[in-house]
Design a protein around this motif. Structure first.
Motif, PDB file in Angstrom:
ATOM      1  N   SER A   1       3.313  64.399  22.075  1.00  0.00           N
ATOM      2  CA  SER A   1       3.538  65.634  21.323  1.00  0.00           C
ATOM      3  C   SER A   1       2.490  66.696  21.653  1.00  0.00           C
ATOM      4  O   SER A   1       2.786  67.892  21.691  1.00  0.00           O
ATOM      5  CB  SER A   1       3.539  65.346  19.818  1.00  0.00           C
ATOM      6  OG  SER A   1       2.311  64.795  19.396  1.00  0.00           O
ATOM      7  N   LYS A   2       1.250  66.263  21.923  1.00  0.00           N
ATOM      8  CA  LYS A   2       0.203  67.223  22.287  1.00  0.00           C
ATOM      9  C   LYS A   2       0.525  67.891  23.621  1.00  0.00           C
ATOM     10  O   LYS A   2       0.354  69.114  23.780  1.00  0.00           O
ATOM     11  CB  LYS A   2      -1.155  66.516  22.364  1.00  0.00           C
ATOM     12  CG  LYS A   2      -2.294  67.434  22.757  1.00  0.00           C
ATOM     13  CD  LYS A   2      -3.625  66.701  22.801  1.00  0.00           C
ATOM     14  CE  LYS A   2      -4.754  67.624  23.246  1.00  0.00           C
ATOM     15  NZ  LYS A   2      -6.063  66.944  23.276  1.00  0.00           N
ATOM     16  N   LEU A   3       1.011  67.121  24.585  1.00  0.00           N
ATOM     17  CA  LEU A   3       1.373  67.698  25.882  1.00  0.00           C
ATOM     18  C   LEU A   3       2.599  68.597  25.766  1.00  0.00           C
ATOM     19  O   LEU A   3       2.692  69.631  26.441  1.00  0.00           O
ATOM     20  CB  LEU A   3       1.610  66.587  26.906  1.00  0.00           C
ATOM     21  CG  LEU A   3       0.382  65.752  27.279  1.00  0.00           C
ATOM     22  CD1 LEU A   3       0.729  64.752  28.379  1.00  0.00           C
ATOM     23  CD2 LEU A   3      -0.780  66.633  27.720  1.00  0.00           C
TER      24      LEU A   3
ATOM     25  N   TYR B   1       6.028  70.288  17.095  1.00  0.00           N
ATOM     26  CA  TYR B   1       5.360  69.374  18.018  1.00  0.00           C
ATOM     27  C   TYR B   1       4.280  68.537  17.330  1.00  0.00           C
ATOM     28  O   TYR B   1       3.353  68.049  17.971  1.00  0.00           O
ATOM     29  CB  TYR B   1       4.776  70.160  19.202  1.00  0.00           C
ATOM     30  CG  TYR B   1       5.872  70.794  20.029  1.00  0.00           C
ATOM     31  CD1 TYR B   1       6.689  70.015  20.847  1.00  0.00           C
ATOM     32  CD2 TYR B   1       6.126  72.160  19.948  1.00  0.00           C
ATOM     33  CE1 TYR B   1       7.711  70.587  21.587  1.00  0.00           C
ATOM     34  CE2 TYR B   1       7.146  72.744  20.681  1.00  0.00           C
ATOM     35  CZ  TYR B   1       7.939  71.960  21.501  1.00  0.00           C
ATOM     36  OH  TYR B   1       8.968  72.514  22.220  1.00  0.00           O
ATOM     37  N   GLU B   2       4.440  68.353  16.010  1.00  0.00           N
ATOM     38  CA  GLU B   2       3.613  67.430  15.220  1.00  0.00           C
ATOM     39  C   GLU B   2       2.123  67.671  15.452  1.00  0.00           C
ATOM     40  O   GLU B   2       1.351  66.753  15.736  1.00  0.00           O
ATOM     41  CB  GLU B   2       3.984  65.981  15.566  1.00  0.00           C
ATOM     42  CG  GLU B   2       5.449  65.670  15.292  1.00  0.00           C
ATOM     43  CD  GLU B   2       5.850  64.291  15.793  1.00  0.00           C
ATOM     44  OE1 GLU B   2       5.017  63.628  16.438  1.00  0.00           O
ATOM     45  OE2 GLU B   2       6.994  63.871  15.541  1.00  0.00           O
ATOM     46  N   TYR B   3       1.730  68.926  15.319  1.00  0.00           N
ATOM     47  CA  TYR B   3       0.336  69.318  15.563  1.00  0.00           C
ATOM     48  C   TYR B   3      -0.648  68.496  14.740  1.00  0.00           C
ATOM     49  O   TYR B   3      -0.467  68.270  13.548  1.00  0.00           O
ATOM     50  CB  TYR B   3       0.151  70.804  15.214  1.00  0.00           C
ATOM     51  CG  TYR B   3      -1.298  71.214  15.123  1.00  0.00           C
ATOM     52  CD1 TYR B   3      -2.040  71.460  16.274  1.00  0.00           C
ATOM     53  CD2 TYR B   3      -1.928  71.341  13.878  1.00  0.00           C
ATOM     54  CE1 TYR B   3      -3.377  71.823  16.196  1.00  0.00           C
ATOM     55  CE2 TYR B   3      -3.264  71.705  13.796  1.00  0.00           C
ATOM     56  CZ  TYR B   3      -3.980  71.947  14.957  1.00  0.00           C
ATOM     57  OH  TYR B   3      -5.305  72.297  14.860  1.00  0.00           O
TER      58      TYR B   3
ATOM     59  N   ALA C   1       2.986  76.279  24.509  1.00  0.00           N
ATOM     60  CA  ALA C   1       1.971  77.334  24.550  1.00  0.00           C
ATOM     61  C   ALA C   1       2.015  78.084  25.883  1.00  0.00           C
ATOM     62  O   ALA C   1       1.970  79.321  25.908  1.00  0.00           O
ATOM     63  CB  ALA C   1       0.583  76.733  24.315  1.00  0.00           C
ATOM     64  N   LEU C   2       2.106  77.348  26.979  1.00  0.00           N
ATOM     65  CA  LEU C   2       2.124  77.988  28.289  1.00  0.00           C
ATOM     66  C   LEU C   2       3.395  78.807  28.489  1.00  0.00           C
ATOM     67  O   LEU C   2       3.373  79.864  29.133  1.00  0.00           O
ATOM     68  CB  LEU C   2       1.987  76.935  29.388  1.00  0.00           C
ATOM     69  CG  LEU C   2       0.640  76.183  29.408  1.00  0.00           C
ATOM     70  CD1 LEU C   2       0.632  75.140  30.519  1.00  0.00           C
ATOM     71  CD2 LEU C   2      -0.522  77.150  29.582  1.00  0.00           C
ATOM     72  N   LYS C   3       4.495  78.326  27.910  1.00  0.00           N
ATOM     73  CA  LYS C   3       5.743  79.086  27.985  1.00  0.00           C
ATOM     74  C   LYS C   3       5.630  80.393  27.209  1.00  0.00           C
ATOM     75  O   LYS C   3       6.242  81.410  27.569  1.00  0.00           O
ATOM     76  CB  LYS C   3       6.898  78.240  27.428  1.00  0.00           C
ATOM     77  CG  LYS C   3       8.280  78.875  27.602  1.00  0.00           C
ATOM     78  CD  LYS C   3       9.371  77.941  27.103  1.00  0.00           C
ATOM     79  CE  LYS C   3      10.742  78.572  27.285  1.00  0.00           C
ATOM     80  NZ  LYS C   3      11.831  77.671  26.789  1.00  0.00           N
TER      81      LYS C   3
END
Length: 338
Positions: free
Chosen positions: A213-215, A246-248, A221-223
């Protein structure tokens, strides 16, 4: 530290004390590494010391020796308050203004203890009896190493202390690539490895324990990255909805802001992260060259830090904040594309 401060510190540590060590709110690798490194050193010398953290910190730092002894104010406010009230000596590490410790601020303002500050950020306030403040330092962890050296105890650095201090130096220098990394920094790191720091293990614990989920959050974020080539700037936004999707977990956005600076021609990188619970937009700034994000964050976003790395916040919405930021860039165009 000057000679007089060293003498005072030695005298304070030569007698029985109730010591509390405090990092800043949302502690990072340097804050946790420096507090744990100092905690091990003090306890190994028979001094009664406890770390009180304003809140929780990323899971990739919780492998460090002594982590289980840290008192989290958010989960044990009664115990933390008692420790601070009874303290005779308080170390504040990796921050230089009591506004950086959240709910702990009024407790420290009322504390009767003697204060020792160890910090490398700009514009320190003068609440401490001993102020070891040096903005040229790579990290507070490097300063803790120096503090131990000033006291004549480098030979007392154990592998546990070395691992903690190494972690903070590594994380705060971007794995030794930031301009704050000096020849002295490398000398300190070399000595820490000699004293038992396991550099390969530390790197793996900090950087190679990602969850899927972190990746996926990184991919999101990059998108979302917006590149403003005409201003030498790139910025990223993350909404609360995206964080939830994304289950931060705390620490998952660490380092994402730096991706902007990997682009050719980009001098300023920023990430805006929505936090609906605190009703703010948390902002991280990074720059290359002479553009001071410390001054920029202080002037416009209630923040500050270092010349090339700073933080801030906004009380507006994500859209309002990024719109305001883009308007500000017009004033700095010449500096950012120089």
């Amino acid at each position: 530290m000057n000679l007089e401060d060293i003498k005072v510190a030695k005298k304070l540590l030569s007698k029985e004390q109730k010591i509390v060590i405090i990092p800043h709110k949302n502690p990072d690798g340097d804050a946790i590494g420096s507090t744990l490194g100092l905690w091990h050193y003090l306890n190994n010398h028979g001094l009664q010391a406890t770390i009180v953290s304003p809140n929780d910190y990323p899971g990739f730092l919780k492998w460090m020796p002594g982590n289980d002894k840290i008192v989290n104010f958010e989960s044990d406010s009664i115990g933390a308050k008692k420790l601070i009230e009874e303290a005779t000596l308080i170390f504040t590490l990796d921050f230089n203004h009591l506004g950086r410790i959240g709910q702990l601020q009024p407790l420290l303002e009322e504390a009767s203890a003697t204060f020792i500050m160890i910090d490398h950020h700009q514009e320190p306030s003068d609440y401490a009896k001993i102020m070891y403040s040096d903005v040229s330092m790579s990290s507070t962890c490097e300063m803790v190493y120096n503090f131990i050296e000033f006291l004549g105890d480098l030979d007392k650095i154990t592998p546990e202390i070395a691992n903690c201090i190494y972690t903070g130096i590594m994380t705060d220098t971007g794995s030794f690539k930031y301009s704050s990394t000096t020849s002295r920094t490398h000398t300190v790191v070399s000595k820490l490895i000699e004293l038992g720091a396991n550099n390969t293990m530390i790197h793996n614990k900090v950087f190679n324990t990602n969850s899927p989920s972190k990746l996926h959050l990184l991919g999101c974020a990059l998108k979302n990255m917006v590149i403003l080539q005409e201003y030498g700037t790139a910025y990223i936004t993350l909404s609360q909805e995206e964080l939830d999707t994304y289950e931060y977990k705390k620490g998952d956005t660490e380092g994402i802001v730096n991706y902007g600076l990997t682009l050719e021609g980009i001098q300023l990188a920023v990430i805006f992260i929505e936090n609906k619970e605190e009703k703010i937009i948390k902002i991280s700034f990074r720059s290359e060259g002479d553009f001071s994000v410390n001054e920029f964050a202080r002037k416009y976003f209630q923040g500050g830090g270092h010349n090339n790395a700073a933080g801030g916040k906004s009380d507006g919405s994500l859209e309002e904040t990024t719109s305001y930021f883009r308007k500000l860039l017009e004033q700095y165009k010449d500096e950012l594309i120089a």
